[in-house]
Design a protein around this motif. Structure first.
Motif, short mmCIF file in Angstrom:
data_model
loop_
_atom_site.label_atom_id
_atom_site.label_comp_id
_atom_site.label_asym_id
_atom_site.label_seq_id
_atom_site.Cartn_x
_atom_site.Cartn_y
_atom_site.Cartn_z
N ASP A 10 0.83 -1.21 0.00
CA ASP A 10 0.00 0.00 0.00
C ASP A 10 0.87 1.26 0.00
O ASP A 10 0.57 2.23 -0.70
CB ASP A 10 -0.94 0.01 1.20
N ARG A 13 2.34 1.64 -3.52
CA ARG A 13 1.33 2.15 -4.45
C ARG A 13 1.09 3.64 -4.21
O ARG A 13 1.03 4.42 -5.16
CB ARG A 13 0.02 1.37 -4.26
N ASP A 14 0.98 4.02 -2.95
CA ASP A 14 0.78 5.43 -2.60
C ASP A 14 1.95 6.29 -3.09
O ASP A 14 1.74 7.38 -3.63
CB ASP A 14 0.62 5.60 -1.09
N MET A 17 1.78 6.85 -6.83
CA MET A 17 0.74 7.82 -7.17
C MET A 17 1.17 9.24 -6.78
O MET A 17 0.89 10.20 -7.51
CB MET A 17 -0.57 7.42 -6.52
N LEU A 23 -2.28 5.02 -11.47
CA LEU A 23 -2.50 3.59 -11.29
C LEU A 23 -3.99 3.29 -11.21
O LEU A 23 -4.70 3.86 -10.37
CB LEU A 23 -1.83 3.10 -9.99
N PRO A 24 -4.48 2.41 -12.06
CA PRO A 24 -5.89 2.01 -11.99
C PRO A 24 -6.17 1.33 -10.65
O PRO A 24 -5.28 0.70 -10.06
CB PRO A 24 -6.05 1.02 -13.14
N ALA A 25 -7.40 1.42 -10.19
CA ALA A 25 -7.79 0.87 -8.89
C ALA A 25 -7.55 -0.63 -8.80
O ALA A 25 -7.22 -1.15 -7.73
CB ALA A 25 -9.25 1.19 -8.60
N GLU A 26 -7.69 -1.34 -9.91
CA GLU A 26 -7.55 -2.80 -9.87
C GLU A 26 -6.09 -3.27 -9.82
O GLU A 26 -5.82 -4.44 -9.63
CB GLU A 26 -8.27 -3.46 -11.05
N ASP A 28 -2.89 -3.58 -7.81
CA ASP A 28 -2.49 -3.39 -6.42
C ASP A 28 -1.22 -4.11 -5.99
O ASP A 28 -0.58 -3.71 -5.03
CB ASP A 28 -3.63 -3.73 -5.46
N CYS A 33 2.12 -2.77 -10.13
CA CYS A 33 2.30 -1.31 -10.06
C CYS A 33 3.55 -0.89 -10.82
O CYS A 33 3.53 0.10 -11.56
CB CYS A 33 2.38 -0.86 -8.61
#
Length: 80
Positions: A10, A13-14, A17, A23-26, A28, A33
């Motif tokens: 997480d 990913r953060d 971004m 990054l698309p929501a799907e 993860d 990523c």
């Protein structure tokens, strides 16, 4: 005793971004990523890639506190 919070998927990913990678929501997993980030970076100009490189260098310094999956995913971006 000092307790360090490890950088997990997480957090990774953060971070991507925050540096501008859409990054698309799907998407993860850290590897997914990184794959999206690489495709996005290929389409960017040299200035954007240079900014990403600087952010990468700063984030890479935190490698010792990253979970192994995040370390592996970050390795995929070393040549970006």
């Amino acid at each position: 005793m000092m307790i360090t919070e490890l950088i997990d998927q997480d957090d990774y990913r953060d971070w991507l971004m925050q540096v501008g990678i859409p990054l698309p929501a799907e998407v993860d997993s850290p590897a997914e990523c990184s794959a999206v980030a690489l495709r996005w970076l290929e389409a960017q100009n040299d200035g954007i890639r240079a900014e990403f490189r600087a952010a990468f260098t700063e984030f890479n310094a935190k490698r010792p506190i990253m979970l192994p999956a995040v370390q592996e995913a970050l390795c995929l971006l070393e040549s970006a």
